[in-house]
Design a protein around this motif. Structure first.
Motif, short mmCIF file in Angstrom:
data_model
loop_
_atom_site.label_atom_id
_atom_site.label_comp_id
_atom_site.label_asym_id
_atom_site.label_seq_id
_atom_site.Cartn_x
_atom_site.Cartn_y
_atom_site.Cartn_z
N PHE A 166 0.85 -1.19 0.00
CA PHE A 166 0.00 0.00 0.00
C PHE A 166 0.88 1.24 0.00
O PHE A 166 1.90 1.30 0.69
CB PHE A 166 -0.89 0.03 1.24
N TYR A 217 -6.91 1.58 -4.31
CA TYR A 217 -7.46 0.56 -3.44
C TYR A 217 -8.99 0.62 -3.51
O TYR A 217 -9.57 1.72 -3.47
CB TYR A 217 -6.99 0.78 -2.01
N THR A 219 -2.26 0.34 -4.54
CA THR A 219 -1.88 -0.98 -4.05
C THR A 219 -1.45 -1.89 -5.20
O THR A 219 -1.91 -1.76 -6.33
CB THR A 219 -3.07 -1.62 -3.29
#
Length: 430
Positions: free
Chosen positions: A63, A102, A115
């Motif tokens: 992330f 994400y 991500t």
């Protein structure tokens, strides 16, 4: 005669064949990469790359908080490289992945969570994962040993990091990519798989680093365990925003339900101004390395602490206001950077690495040895302007997974006092 025939009788064909064989073996040999210099990771940058990972089944998901791309722009690409050690000459593997927003993140937000995932089978405990922003226009350039904190980050793959099935989010939904939380901020636990209970314990924060010449044997032994100041009486409700009540070092304990292992994440709760300084005590405390206890008490008890601090720096600058302002800017920018880079179980400027960073400045070169040690090199830190090296050894613990301790030596004493004296009595400082 036989020796003469062997050593002196070689004709041009022999030497041509020998040269061809050498060139062939050179072409077949691997391309050894330059030893990385990690000093660049410790210099201030406006947008530091800070990847956070979460275990998701047979994958490790990465992330990143990144500024939202312009409409129609290409996806952010990540170059992921596995290394056996920080100084390995050849990577174990390398691949390029697209970093996508994400799911559930706000597409209109100025900063988004991106991500990408990598197979966990490629990752082994003890190895190192390098995460870099991939720039196709630069891929044909020779690799540089210098590391840029805005485009590259390195993750030491510990068993805990490889198995932790959650990440922390801040109150805006971004990944909490720093080991501290400002007072008043909230944090949430985003788990992959079944929601797990969250408890916390609060501990006292660490003490300031000692000068680099201090004999550890002369110091009182540190306690083997820290006393708990406070703890949660019941698990935090699943999915709720957790607001920790006071400043201090917290241990978030996540897991334990359904036979799942329990993971501990340390989190330092700091003043709202951190990593900077705004109040008089926050400005006076980092003067610990330059002043006596009596001098700091006098600054704190002054009728106007702000004016007293200005007077301290003006005296250090020999009465020159311009140089005094420059010394203030330089010193406290180092404190801020140390807080950004070295904070863990205590504020970054209080750590061993922060100690040297604030007083001596950023090192000119940093090596990370296979043993786990860091070696900092200063080109002109000695009393006579000679080069000096300092070694930091890893001393990780549950509450301080990235802790490093300086190898202290008596020969650093004169060097240290000379560096402090430069801040105190000269119009310029390193």
């Amino acid at each position: 005669m036989k020796r003469k025939a062997i050593y002196d009788g070689t004709g041009p064909g022999f030497w041509a064949a020998l040269l061809l064989a050498g060139l062939t073996s050179l072409a077949a040999s691997p391309h050894w990469l330059a030893t990385p210099d990690f000093a660049g990771l410790y210099r201030p940058v406006p947008d530091r790359l800070r990847p956070i990972v979460r275990r998701e089944g047979d994958s490790l998901r990465i992330f990143l908080n990144r500024p939202a791309p312009a409409p129609g722009s290409a996806a952010t690409m990540l170059r992921l490289t596995g290394w056996a050690t920080y100084e390995a000459k050849q990577p174990l593997w390398q691949e390029v992945r697209a970093a996508r927003p994400y799911p559930g993140s706000n597409p209109a937000a100025p900063v988004q969570v991106l991500t990408a995932a990598v197979s966990a089978a490629r990752l082994t405990a003890g190895a190192v994962l390098q995460v870099s922003l991939d720039k196709p226009s630069l891929t044909n350039q020779p690799p540089s040993p210098d590391q840029d904190a805005a485009t590259t980050a390195w993750l030491r793959l510990t068993p805990e990091l490889l198995s932790r099935p959650f990440v922390l989010l801040d109150s805006t939904g971004l990944v909490l990519d720093r080991p501290y939380l400002n007072a008043g901020e909230g944090v949430a636990v985003a788990t992959y798989g079944p929601v797990q209970p969250v408890r916390w314990r609060r501990y006292p924060t660490g003490t300031p680093a000692l000068p680099p010449f201090t004999d550890p044997r002369s110091q009182a032994a540190a306690p083997r365990t820290l006393g708990i100041i406070d703890s949660s009486a019941a698990p935090v409700p699943a999915g709720s925003l957790l607001r920790l009540p006071s400043q201090g070092l917290y241990a978030l304990k996540v897991g334990g339900a359904g036979g799942e292992p329990r993971h501990t994440v340390p989190l330092l709760v700091v003043p709202a101004s951190f990593p900077g300084q705004s109040t008089a005590p926050e400005v006076i405390e980092p003067l610990l390395y330059l002043t006596t206890a009596a001098e700091r008490q006098a600054l704190l008890k002054a009728a106007d602490p702000k004016r007293a601090i200005d007077r301290f720096w003006l005296d250090a600058a020999g009465g020159d206001q311009v140089r005094g302002r420059e010394m203030i800017r330089r010193y406290y920018s180092r404190v801020t950077t140390a807080n950004e880079v070295f904070t863990g179980h205590k504020a970054g400027w209080l750590t061993d690495r922060g100690l040297l960073y604030v007083v001596l400045g950023p090192p000119q070169s940093v090596r990370r040895l296979p043993s786990g040690e860091e070696r900092w090199h200063y080109d002109q830190a000695g009393r006579q302007g000679e080069a000096v090296a300092f070694t930091f050894r890893p001393r990780p613990s549950t509450l301080a997974p990235d802790n490093y301790e300086l190898v202290r030596r008596p020969e650093y004493e004169m060097l240290w006092y000379a560096a402090v004296e430069q801040w105190r009595t000269r119009t310029t400082a390193r």
